[in-house]
Design an enzyme around this catalytic site. Structure first.
Site, mmCIF file in Angstrom:
data_model
loop_
_atom_site.group_PDB
_atom_site.id
_atom_site.type_symbol
_atom_site.label_atom_id
_atom_site.label_comp_id
_atom_site.label_asym_id
_atom_site.label_seq_id
_atom_site.Cartn_x
_atom_site.Cartn_y
_atom_site.Cartn_z
ATOM 1 N N TYR A 1 0.843 -1.208 0.000
ATOM 2 C CA TYR A 1 0.000 0.000 0.000
ATOM 3 C C TYR A 1 0.878 1.258 0.000
ATOM 4 O O TYR A 1 0.711 2.146 -0.835
ATOM 5 C CB TYR A 1 -0.923 -0.017 1.218
ATOM 6 C CG TYR A 1 -1.748 1.245 1.399
ATOM 7 C CD1 TYR A 1 -2.970 1.393 0.763
ATOM 8 C CD2 TYR A 1 -1.287 2.281 2.222
ATOM 9 C CE1 TYR A 1 -3.725 2.557 0.940
ATOM 10 C CE2 TYR A 1 -2.028 3.440 2.397
ATOM 11 C CZ TYR A 1 -3.246 3.570 1.759
ATOM 12 O OH TYR A 1 -3.979 4.731 1.927
HETATM 13 N N1 LIG Z 1 -9.334 7.148 5.424
HETATM 14 C C1 LIG Z 1 -8.113 7.608 5.645
HETATM 15 O O1 LIG Z 1 -7.733 7.895 6.792
HETATM 16 C C2 LIG Z 1 -7.162 7.774 4.478
HETATM 17 C C3 LIG Z 1 -5.893 8.329 4.744
HETATM 18 C C4 LIG Z 1 -5.007 8.485 3.681
HETATM 19 C C5 LIG Z 1 -5.384 8.125 2.394
HETATM 20 N N2 LIG Z 1 -6.614 7.585 2.172
HETATM 21 C C6 LIG Z 1 -6.967 7.237 0.792
HETATM 22 O O2 LIG Z 1 -8.279 7.696 0.501
HETATM 23 C C7 LIG Z 1 -8.842 6.905 -0.533
HETATM 24 C C8 LIG Z 1 -10.244 6.477 -0.160
HETATM 25 O O3 LIG Z 1 -10.197 5.558 0.907
HETATM 26 P P1 LIG Z 1 -11.265 5.555 2.095
HETATM 27 O O4 LIG Z 1 -10.534 5.872 3.314
HETATM 28 O O5 LIG Z 1 -12.451 6.351 1.709
HETATM 29 O O6 LIG Z 1 -11.617 3.998 2.204
HETATM 30 P P2 LIG Z 1 -12.859 3.128 1.703
HETATM 31 O O7 LIG Z 1 -14.146 3.680 2.185
HETATM 32 O O8 LIG Z 1 -12.519 1.725 2.058
HETATM 33 O O9 LIG Z 1 -12.820 3.332 0.133
HETATM 34 C C9 LIG Z 1 -12.024 2.561 -0.723
HETATM 35 C C10 LIG Z 1 -12.800 2.436 -2.015
HETATM 36 O O10 LIG Z 1 -11.976 1.732 -2.957
HETATM 37 C C11 LIG Z 1 -12.827 0.893 -3.703
HETATM 38 N N3 LIG Z 1 -12.125 -0.266 -4.254
HETATM 39 C C12 LIG Z 1 -11.264 -1.095 -3.603
HETATM 40 N N4 LIG Z 1 -10.902 -2.078 -4.428
HETATM 41 C C13 LIG Z 1 -11.531 -1.873 -5.614
HETATM 42 C C14 LIG Z 1 -11.567 -2.554 -6.854
HETATM 43 N N5 LIG Z 1 -10.884 -3.683 -7.052
HETATM 44 N N6 LIG Z 1 -12.330 -2.062 -7.850
HETATM 45 C C15 LIG Z 1 -13.061 -0.936 -7.669
HETATM 46 N N7 LIG Z 1 -13.073 -0.236 -6.518
HETATM 47 C C16 LIG Z 1 -12.317 -0.710 -5.500
HETATM 48 C C17 LIG Z 1 -13.886 0.413 -2.727
HETATM 49 O O11 LIG Z 1 -15.033 0.074 -3.504
HETATM 50 P P3 LIG Z 1 -15.987 -1.151 -3.121
HETATM 51 O O12 LIG Z 1 -16.598 -0.794 -1.826
HETATM 52 O O13 LIG Z 1 -16.930 -1.155 -4.261
HETATM 53 O O14 LIG Z 1 -15.108 -2.345 -3.054
HETATM 54 C C18 LIG Z 1 -14.107 1.648 -1.857
HETATM 55 O O15 LIG Z 1 -15.186 2.421 -2.318
HETATM 56 C C19 LIG Z 1 -7.866 5.759 -0.762
HETATM 57 O O16 LIG Z 1 -7.076 6.035 -1.900
HETATM 58 C C20 LIG Z 1 -7.000 5.759 0.487
HETATM 59 O O17 LIG Z 1 -5.722 5.244 0.235
HETATM 60 C C21 LIG Z 1 -7.510 7.401 3.182
#
Ligand SMILES: NC(=O)c1ccc[n+]([C@@H]2O[C@H](COP(=O)([O-])OP(=O)(O)OC[C@H]3O[C@@H](n4cnc5c(N)ncnc54)[C@H](OP(=O)(O)O)[C@@H]3O)[C@@H](O)[C@H]2O)c1
Length: 255
Positions: A166
């Site tokens: 990651y």
């Molecule tokens: N939350 C934090 O604290 C944080 C901090 C730093 C960076 N980020 C970044 O923010 C972004 C959003 O993450 P989040 O925190 O909102 O987490 P999240 O709610 O788990 O969102 C991740 C999304 O990625 C999608 N995804 C995963 N595998 C996939 C695949 N094979 N094909 C299509 N879609 C896929 C999931 O869709 P499905 O549900 O349809 O599988 C989900 O909607 C990410 O890039 C993460 O690295 C988050």
């Protein structure tokens, strides 16, 4: 850009594709862009979650979104090009592309990191972003001004133990952003990355199971920079690695 207060029609008549739009930050971004007038194209693996985002946008009376169930890990490259082609048939152009979907899958030291999991994480977080960008560039070139936004993470800017594929994928995403930004230096397409801070989502909860999620901002409270970078006010911002600070309580109360 914590005190950013854009016009409510900031994104009117813009078409913006968001990956991972069924949950967390992607869902919040889709709703925020739609609230500001954009027609959002919701891409994600889980159709039911995408429909939830669709229904919320529809119920609010914002422009009707498009919905694309698509598995970024399993789809062959031909499906990406077919997706670009069908977007071209439907919309003719694209004003924004938010690469937001990500897979975390495993926290482990490099000694023990399972190679298949490594590949699957790199596929979703890096290779899919490359393929989708390639498929969408002809559409983005059709827009008067366009924005590509890659989602990074602090562990993709400074290496941290156990964040494995990651963390490495996020470093690579920064490299993809910089390379593309240099190539598009004299174009009307701007390319940047955004790193959200700790935010209340399932990905964060998975990585930090002992943390009280209510101590973190909700995704819709970190949207200022997403909005700014997607809209025309950020035309001069290009090739930059940015963050998405949480809005203050005063900002939140005023929206
Ligand atoms: N939350 C934090 O604290 C944080 C901090 C730093 C960076 N980020 C970044 O923010 C972004 C959003 O993450 P989040 O925190 O909102 O987490 P999240 O709610 O788990 O969102 C991740 C999304 O990625 C999608 N995804 C995963 N595998 C996939 C695949 N094979 N094909 C299509 N879609 C896929 C999931 O869709 P499905 O549900 O349809 O599988 C989900 O909607 C990410 O890039 C993460 O690295 C988050």
């Amino acid at each position: 850009m914590q005190d950013y207060n854009p016009d409510k029609n900031l994104l009117k008549e813009r078409i913006i594709l968001i990956t991972g739009a069924g949950s967390g930050i992607g869902q919040a971004a889709a709703k925020k862009f739609a609230e500001h007038g954009a027609t959002v194209v919701l891409l994600g693996r889980n159709e039911r979650r995408l429909e939830e985002t669709y229904d919320q946008i529809d119920a609010a009376g914002w422009p009707t979104p498009a919905l694309i169930p698509f598995d970024l890990e399993k789809a062959p490259k031909e499906d990406y090009y077919a997706l670009g082609e069908s977007l071209y048939q439907e919309f003719g152009q694209l004003h924004g592309l938010l690469h937001n979907a990500a897979k975390l899958a495993l926290l482990s030291r490099i000694d023990d990191f399972d190679p298949e999991t490594w590949n699957s994480v790199i596929q979703v977080n890096l290779n899919a972003a490359f393929l989708l960008t390639q498929a969408c560039l002809p559409l983005l070139r059709k827009a008067e001004d366009a924005s590509i936004l890659f989602t990074s993470d602090q562990v993709g800017r400074k290496g941290r133990a156990y964040w494995g594929a990651y963390g490495v994928s996020k470093f690579a995403v920064e490299g993809l952003m910089q390379t593309l930004a240099d190539e598009l230096e004299n174009s009307q397409i701007r390319v940047n990355s955004i790193a959200p801070g700790p935010t209340q989502t399932s990905l964060r909860a998975w990585a930090y199971p002992g943390e009280d999620p209510t101590t973190l901002p909700q995704p819709d409270h970190i949207m200022s920079n997403y909005l700014y970078l997607m809209g025309p006010d950020s035309k001069a911002i290009h090739g930059q690695a940015l963050s998405a600070p949480a809005e203050t309580q005063a900002d939140i109360s005023s929206t």
